[in-house]
Design an enzyme around this catalytic site. Sequence first.
Site, PDB file in Angstrom:
ATOM      1  N   LEU A   1     -18.493  -1.502   2.637  1.00  0.00           N
ATOM      2  CA  LEU A   1     -19.269  -0.451   1.973  1.00  0.00           C
ATOM      3  C   LEU A   1     -18.976  -0.421   0.482  1.00  0.00           C
ATOM      4  O   LEU A   1     -19.265   0.566  -0.205  1.00  0.00           O
ATOM      5  CB  LEU A   1     -18.970   0.920   2.598  1.00  0.00           C
ATOM      6  CG  LEU A   1     -19.385   1.070   4.072  1.00  0.00           C
ATOM      7  CD1 LEU A   1     -19.005   2.441   4.589  1.00  0.00           C
ATOM      8  CD2 LEU A   1     -20.877   0.821   4.246  1.00  0.00           C
TER       9      LEU A   1
ATOM     10  N   SER B   1     -22.187   3.398   0.604  1.00  0.00           N
ATOM     11  CA  SER B   1     -22.040   4.190   1.821  1.00  0.00           C
ATOM     12  C   SER B   1     -23.184   5.176   2.014  1.00  0.00           C
ATOM     13  O   SER B   1     -23.374   5.709   3.112  1.00  0.00           O
ATOM     14  CB  SER B   1     -20.722   4.961   1.778  1.00  0.00           C
ATOM     15  OG  SER B   1     -20.765   5.943   0.743  1.00  0.00           O
TER      16      SER B   1
ATOM     17  N   ARG C   1     -16.297  -0.040  -1.233  1.00  0.00           N
ATOM     18  CA  ARG C   1     -15.436   1.082  -1.623  1.00  0.00           C
ATOM     19  C   ARG C   1     -16.212   2.394  -1.744  1.00  0.00           C
ATOM     20  O   ARG C   1     -15.946   3.208  -2.615  1.00  0.00           O
ATOM     21  CB  ARG C   1     -14.697   0.746  -2.916  1.00  0.00           C
ATOM     22  CG  ARG C   1     -13.846  -0.501  -2.770  1.00  0.00           C
ATOM     23  CD  ARG C   1     -13.416  -1.090  -4.099  1.00  0.00           C
ATOM     24  NE  ARG C   1     -12.688  -2.322  -3.874  1.00  0.00           N
ATOM     25  CZ  ARG C   1     -13.253  -3.508  -3.674  1.00  0.00           C
ATOM     26  NH1 ARG C   1     -14.573  -3.607  -3.691  1.00  0.00           N
ATOM     27  NH2 ARG C   1     -12.539  -4.579  -3.459  1.00  0.00           N
ATOM     28  N   GLY C   2     -17.184   2.542  -0.891  1.00  0.00           N
ATOM     29  CA  GLY C   2     -17.985   3.765  -0.863  1.00  0.00           C
ATOM     30  C   GLY C   2     -19.255   3.701  -1.676  1.00  0.00           C
ATOM     31  O   GLY C   2     -20.133   4.553  -1.532  1.00  0.00           O
TER      32      GLY C   2
ATOM     33  N   TYR D   1       0.856  -1.182   0.000  1.00  0.00           N
ATOM     34  CA  TYR D   1       0.000   0.000   0.000  1.00  0.00           C
ATOM     35  C   TYR D   1       0.901   1.243   0.000  1.00  0.00           C
ATOM     36  O   TYR D   1       1.538   1.566   1.010  1.00  0.00           O
ATOM     37  CB  TYR D   1      -0.895   0.036   1.230  1.00  0.00           C
ATOM     38  CG  TYR D   1      -1.960  -1.027   1.312  1.00  0.00           C
ATOM     39  CD1 TYR D   1      -2.297  -1.801   0.213  1.00  0.00           C
ATOM     40  CD2 TYR D   1      -2.645  -1.249   2.505  1.00  0.00           C
ATOM     41  CE1 TYR D   1      -3.282  -2.774   0.296  1.00  0.00           C
ATOM     42  CE2 TYR D   1      -3.640  -2.214   2.598  1.00  0.00           C
ATOM     43  CZ  TYR D   1      -3.951  -2.981   1.495  1.00  0.00           C
ATOM     44  OH  TYR D   1      -4.928  -3.941   1.590  1.00  0.00           O
TER      45      TYR D   1
END
Length: 332
Positions: free
Chosen positions: A207, A213, A209-210, A57
Amino acid sequence: MDSRTLGTAAGPRVSALGLGCMGMSALYGPADRGESIATIHAALDAGIDLLDTGDFYGMGHNELLIAEALRGRDRDGVHISVKFGALRDADGGFAGYDGRPAAVKNSLAYTLVRLGADHVDTYRIARVDPDVPIEETIGAMAEEVKAGRVRHIGLSEVGAETIRRAHAVHPISDLQIEYSLISRGIEAEILPTCRELGIGITAYGVLSRGLISGHWQRDAALAPGDFRGMSPRFGGDNLAHNLALVDALRSVADAKGTTVAQIAIAWVLAQGDDIVPLVGARRRERLTEALGALDTTLTADDLAAIERAVPVGSAAGERYAAAQMAHLDSER
């Protein structure tokens, strides 16, 4: 903060929610370093003790960020889960996976230096290396357990057969895998296998990746480097279809007096005490919202309403682009 055991009684006891730190360093566009560290601090102060990262990352940036955030904190009170094995190039691209025993030991050595630690709490290969039997990879990790440099061995995105083969070499504490209202593929075979063997689940992408959400907009502008621009679920007709599911879920959330994100996270929490959702909050306000899911109790009627709003298999588009799907042992 409630806690849950990952795996059998010998597995680690961690907070009922974990913090996924990937977005603080990579794949979602630029992130604010100060806000990222403040969010980690807020998570720790709220009782979250599970931090999830990967050595790839930001090409080590995320581990260095976590190390900075933990300065002056009780390191033994934090459970750090690290993925390794992803190969990168100078342009930031991905170039496969390396699960050779020598690579296991090399990757761990670099991780310990970046974290400023003498051990990793849970260590896992990010994706199976198709050229190396999983038994060899796990065997090398087991040697690191004996040496005290790794406390627990986990897996990531693997199928039932690979889970069994790995667990036969060394006890596996948990499987990290995508699991959400619109990604429920593990329910058929993978989740039952884990429960049979006493392996916990750390669920990422809760979620999506949004996407679910409640904050994603149809015309959202993506920052440079945000991989959602290549995600099938975020494009064209797929996006319109998936946001219609979110609208249906919003009606359930409104009736419950929660936000869409809270009810989506609460749904994952409700699927079993052996499942720990990882929330990928990059800002304190999103973390605060996610923590509200812990106070959201779903009744049988609530769960039925959620199921009607977002039925199994109702999402449009695969969860990754085709090239990335090909690396998922869990999808074979």
